[in-house]
Design a protein around this motif. Structure first.
Motif, mmCIF file in Angstrom:
data_model
loop_
_atom_site.group_PDB
_atom_site.id
_atom_site.type_symbol
_atom_site.label_atom_id
_atom_site.label_comp_id
_atom_site.label_asym_id
_atom_site.label_seq_id
_atom_site.Cartn_x
_atom_site.Cartn_y
_atom_site.Cartn_z
ATOM 1 N N THR A 161 35.014 51.965 21.341
ATOM 2 C CA THR A 161 35.610 52.946 22.255
ATOM 3 C C THR A 161 37.067 53.189 21.912
ATOM 4 O O THR A 161 37.527 54.346 21.867
ATOM 5 N N GLN A 162 37.813 52.134 21.632
ATOM 6 C CA GLN A 162 39.220 52.285 21.271
ATOM 7 C C GLN A 162 39.370 53.042 19.956
ATOM 8 O O GLN A 162 40.228 53.925 19.843
ATOM 9 N N ARG A 163 38.530 52.717 18.980
ATOM 10 C CA ARG A 163 38.589 53.419 17.701
ATOM 11 C C ARG A 163 38.300 54.903 17.881
ATOM 12 O O ARG A 163 38.961 55.755 17.269
ATOM 13 N N ARG A 164 37.327 55.223 18.720
ATOM 14 C CA ARG A 164 36.991 56.631 18.978
ATOM 15 C C ARG A 164 38.164 57.352 19.634
ATOM 16 O O ARG A 164 38.537 58.454 19.232
ATOM 17 N N GLU A 165 38.784 56.734 20.652
ATOM 18 C CA GLU A 165 39.915 57.362 21.348
ATOM 19 C C GLU A 165 41.090 57.593 20.397
ATOM 20 O O GLU A 165 41.710 58.661 20.408
ATOM 21 N N ILE A 166 41.370 56.605 19.583
ATOM 22 C CA ILE A 166 42.474 56.744 18.624
ATOM 23 C C ILE A 166 42.146 57.834 17.606
ATOM 24 O O ILE A 166 42.996 58.674 17.288
ATOM 25 N N ALA A 167 40.924 57.845 17.107
ATOM 26 C CA ALA A 167 40.508 58.865 16.135
ATOM 27 C C ALA A 167 40.609 60.268 16.737
ATOM 28 O O ALA A 167 41.010 61.215 16.058
ATOM 29 N N GLU A 168 40.266 60.415 18.001
ATOM 30 C CA GLU A 168 40.388 61.717 18.665
ATOM 31 C C GLU A 168 41.848 62.144 18.745
ATOM 32 O O GLU A 168 42.183 63.301 18.487
ATOM 33 N N ASP A 169 42.727 61.211 19.115
ATOM 34 C CA ASP A 169 44.159 61.524 19.181
ATOM 35 C C ASP A 169 44.709 61.862 17.796
ATOM 36 O O ASP A 169 45.489 62.799 17.634
ATOM 37 N N LEU A 170 44.305 61.091 16.790
ATOM 38 C CA LEU A 170 44.764 61.360 15.427
ATOM 39 C C LEU A 170 44.193 62.673 14.896
ATOM 40 O O LEU A 170 44.850 63.358 14.101
ATOM 41 N N SER A 171 43.011 63.063 15.358
ATOM 42 C CA SER A 171 42.440 64.359 14.966
ATOM 43 C C SER A 171 43.291 65.501 15.514
ATOM 44 O O SER A 171 43.505 66.509 14.828
ATOM 45 N N ARG A 172 43.792 65.347 16.731
ATOM 46 C CA ARG A 172 44.696 66.362 17.288
ATOM 47 C C ARG A 172 46.009 66.401 16.495
ATOM 48 O O ARG A 172 46.556 67.470 16.221
ATOM 49 N N LEU A 173 46.495 65.211 16.121
ATOM 50 C CA LEU A 173 47.707 65.156 15.304
ATOM 51 C C LEU A 173 47.466 65.810 13.938
ATOM 52 O O LEU A 173 48.320 66.551 13.443
#
Length: 190
Positions: free
Chosen positions: A42-54
């Motif tokens: 779950t944490q990896r997914r949330e971080i990946a989503e934020d990094l995708s926006r970046l």
């Protein structure tokens, strides 16, 4: 490997036994290893989503900066042409670093214009190019760099909760670059 049998089923010798493979067999999926780097799925997914926006914001800013590099005119041409080139070159390298971090977290990095358009906060307005307005270009790049900074800062919440130092380091580097770029560009307008 033996030839395919009727019905799309093939057979392969494995350890003295025949093993049937169906047309839906996917060797990549069947051998995919679970990621265990100390960060939950779950944490990896949330971080990946934020990094995708970046990544999307960074790509939007890269395109805008490169566009302005090609199309700047006027008394500030040489200064801005060189400054924009320095900035878009650095941004190009950063795109790869952000995408590779998303992949290291086990997620697919966005890579199409439609994906970036749905994720970015960067305004795609290029009216300053049409008007030949170098000050408008500089202002648009200040706003773009500031937008990337805001997107990077938002990602720190999930990154800090997961104790994800590599992503935190990446975000810190991006903030340092974009805050400095915004300051240098803003100084041209004073």
């Amino acid at each position: 490997m033996k030839a395919a049998r009727p019905g799309g089923v093939r057979s392969r010798r494995s350890g003295g036994r025949d093993r049937k493979l169906t047309g839906s067999f996917d060797p990549v999926r069947s051998f995919r290893m679970k990621i265990d780097i100390g960060i939950t799925d779950t944490q990896r997914r949330e971080i990946a989503e934020d990094l995708s926006r970046l990544l999307a914001d960074s790509y939007g800013l890269y395109l805008k900066t490169h566009n302005f590099h090609w199309n700047v005119t006027g008394p500030m041409f040489n200064t801005l042409h060189l400054m924009f080139e320095t900035q878009y070159t650095e941004q190009w390298t950063a795109l790869d670093e952000i995408a590779e971090r998303i992949r290291a977290l086990g997620h697919r990095a966005p890579g199409s214009y439609s994906e970036f358009a749905s994720l970015t906060t960067i305004n795609d307005d290029a009216s300053s190019v049409e008007a030949g307005d170098w000050k408008g270009m500089v202002k648009a790049l200040v706003l773009g760099n500031e937008a990337v900074c805001r997107t990077a800062r938002k990602a720190f919440d999930a990154v800090n909760k997961a104790d994800d130092q590599p992503s935190a380091d990446l975000l810190t580097q991006r903030l340092q670059i974009h805050e400095k770029n915004a300051w240098m560009l803003r100084s041209l307008l004073e």
